[in-house]
Design an enzyme around this catalytic site. Structure first.
Site, PDB file in Angstrom:
ATOM      1  N   ASP A   1       6.097 -10.941  -4.454  1.00 49.61           N
ATOM      2  CA  ASP A   1       7.393 -10.452  -4.928  1.00 49.61           C
ATOM      3  C   ASP A   1       8.537 -11.343  -4.459  1.00 49.61           C
ATOM      4  O   ASP A   1       8.350 -12.215  -3.604  1.00 49.61           O
ATOM      5  CB  ASP A   1       7.608  -9.009  -4.449  1.00 49.61           C
ATOM      6  CG  ASP A   1       7.229  -8.792  -2.985  1.00 49.61           C
ATOM      7  OD1 ASP A   1       7.182  -9.785  -2.218  1.00 49.61           O
ATOM      8  OD2 ASP A   1       6.978  -7.653  -2.597  1.00 49.61           O
TER       9      ASP A   1
ATOM     10  N   GLU B   1       7.179   0.531  -5.676  1.00 50.36           N
ATOM     11  CA  GLU B   1       7.667   1.710  -4.980  1.00 50.36           C
ATOM     12  C   GLU B   1       6.986   2.973  -5.529  1.00 50.36           C
ATOM     13  O   GLU B   1       6.314   2.918  -6.562  1.00 50.36           O
ATOM     14  CB  GLU B   1       9.189   1.801  -5.167  1.00 50.36           C
ATOM     15  CG  GLU B   1       9.961   0.624  -4.568  1.00 50.36           C
ATOM     16  CD  GLU B   1      10.059   0.667  -3.037  1.00 50.36           C
ATOM     17  OE1 GLU B   1       9.133   1.177  -2.376  1.00 50.36           O
ATOM     18  OE2 GLU B   1      11.068   0.171  -2.504  1.00 50.36           O
TER      19      GLU B   1
ATOM     20  N   ASP C   1       7.081   3.820   2.721  1.00 50.39           N
ATOM     21  CA  ASP C   1       6.966   4.758   1.598  1.00 50.39           C
ATOM     22  C   ASP C   1       5.681   4.534   0.796  1.00 50.39           C
ATOM     23  O   ASP C   1       5.521   5.068  -0.284  1.00 50.39           O
ATOM     24  CB  ASP C   1       8.205   4.654   0.693  1.00 50.39           C
ATOM     25  CG  ASP C   1       8.381   3.256   0.090  1.00 50.39           C
ATOM     26  OD1 ASP C   1       7.513   2.379   0.301  1.00 50.39           O
ATOM     27  OD2 ASP C   1       9.388   3.027  -0.609  1.00 50.39           O
TER      28      ASP C   1
ATOM     29  N   HIS D   1       4.584   1.612  -0.419  1.00 51.24           N
ATOM     30  CA  HIS D   1       4.583   0.555  -1.441  1.00 51.24           C
ATOM     31  C   HIS D   1       3.654  -0.593  -1.066  1.00 51.24           C
ATOM     32  O   HIS D   1       3.418  -0.856   0.111  1.00 51.24           O
ATOM     33  CB  HIS D   1       6.004   0.053  -1.751  1.00 51.24           C
ATOM     34  CG  HIS D   1       6.673  -0.740  -0.675  1.00 51.24           C
ATOM     35  ND1 HIS D   1       8.008  -0.582  -0.346  1.00 51.24           N
ATOM     36  CD2 HIS D   1       6.227  -1.729   0.140  1.00 51.24           C
ATOM     37  CE1 HIS D   1       8.330  -1.431   0.608  1.00 51.24           C
ATOM     38  NE2 HIS D   1       7.269  -2.139   0.924  1.00 51.24           N
TER      39      HIS D   1
HETATM   40  P1  PGA Z   1       6.966  -5.367   6.816  1.00 52.07           P
HETATM   41  O1  PGA Z   1       7.012  -4.915   5.293  1.00 52.07           O
HETATM   42  O2  PGA Z   1       5.790  -6.254   6.935  1.00 52.07           O
HETATM   43  O3  PGA Z   1       8.240  -6.102   7.052  1.00 52.07           O
HETATM   44  O4  PGA Z   1       6.829  -4.107   7.620  1.00 52.07           O
HETATM   45  C1  PGA Z   1       5.831  -4.514   4.680  1.00 52.07           C
HETATM   46  C2  PGA Z   1       6.065  -4.220   3.230  1.00 52.07           C
HETATM   47  O5  PGA Z   1       7.201  -3.845   2.866  1.00 52.07           O
HETATM   48  O6  PGA Z   1       5.140  -4.375   2.436  1.00 52.07           O
END
Ligand code: PGA
Length: 263
Positions: free
Chosen positions: A67, A143, A136, A138
């Site tokens: 992404d 999301e 959450d 994702h």
């Molecule tokens: P993070 O994010 O590794 O910064 O905790 C994980 C994600 O959003 O997939």
């Protein structure tokens, strides 16, 4: 789904880094699906450090990122393009024409999504996809309520994700609302998936991912449909799992030929 509970971030990152290196050693022209964020940082650092003592050739590797934010220049320190240059492409010497990441500055973002998906189809399948997980649930930036059949497209971040990611920006108002992300179906088409999660803050999402119902409310639960998915988590992230002792037993009693994946 194979759930591997490790002591801490260091052990988990080491395990995943060894899996990735083995993949590239056995297939130098591997197509890797890569994640950004805090979770894989130590893994990427280990890969880089090992290159000094025991180098693996990454010259033929092709990488696809999950992404990218929309509207950030590649030179913006919080763009995922910048992250990749710093943590992976640069240190491991990935050639420029073998690095793929959605262009969040495209004048025609919908076409950009179609082109990105087509490029994955052309160069893929992705041999090994690395994933983190959001609080959450994702994966990528899919999301809650993302279609489980989705492909690369534009998404709007939840309030919780914008808050979590704000730490890296000077204020939350600077975190973009929109992103381009591989879809859940795109991710599920990788030949193998390795998800990493560390810390208490991920425990609820991991519960939904591993033991929850298959539901778009927790997009990561779609990984239950994947035939070759490893979930490597520390004790804090595992603390809400009902079958913890079973996962530990499965891993301890693994036959040696399976353990070789991590050697
Ligand atoms: P993070 O994010 O590794 O910064 O905790 C994980 C994600 O959003 O997939």
């Amino acid at each position: 789904m194979e759930v591997i509970i490790v002591k801490d971030r260091d052990e988990g990152s080491e395990l995943a880094a060894r899996r990735l290196r083995n993949r590239v050693s056995s297939k130098p022209a591997s197509v890797l699906g890569l994640a950004t964020g805090q979770t894989p940082e130590l893994l990427y650092r280990k890969l880089t450090e090992w290159q000094d003592s025991d180098p693996v050739n990454f010259k033929q590797v092709i990488t696809f990122n999950l992404d990218e934010y929309m509207g950030l220049e590649n030179s913006h320190p919080e763009s995922y393009h910048y992250y990749m240059t710093t943590h992976f492409w640069g240190p491991l010497g990935i050639l420029e024409d073998q690095r793929f990441i959605p262009n969040g500055l495209s004048k025609d973002p919908q076409q950009e999504c179609l082109n990105y998906e087509a490029m994955i189809q052309e160069k893929g399948p992705i041999d090994l996809q690395l994933l983190g997980i959001g609080r959450d649930g994702h994966i990528g930036f899919n999301e809650p309520m993302s279609s489980l059949g989705s492909r690369t497209r534009i998404k709007t971040l939840t309030e919780s994700t914008r808050k979590d990611n704000a730490a890296a920006f000077s204020s939350k108002s600077e975190v973009p609302y929109h992103v381009i992300t591989m879809g859940i179906q795109t991710i599920l088409e990788a030949s193998e998936i390795v998800m990493l999660a560390f810390g208490d803050a991920k425990a609820e999402a991991i519960k939904g991912c591993v033991e929850g119902p298959l539901t778009s409310v927790c997009p990561a639960s779609a990984l239950q449909m994947h035939p070759r998915c490893k979930v490597i988590i520390d004790e804090a992230a595992a603390k809400r799992l009902q079958y913890q002792s079973y996962y530990r037993e499965v891993y301890e009693k693994k036959p040696s030929w399976q353990k070789a994946e991590f050697v």
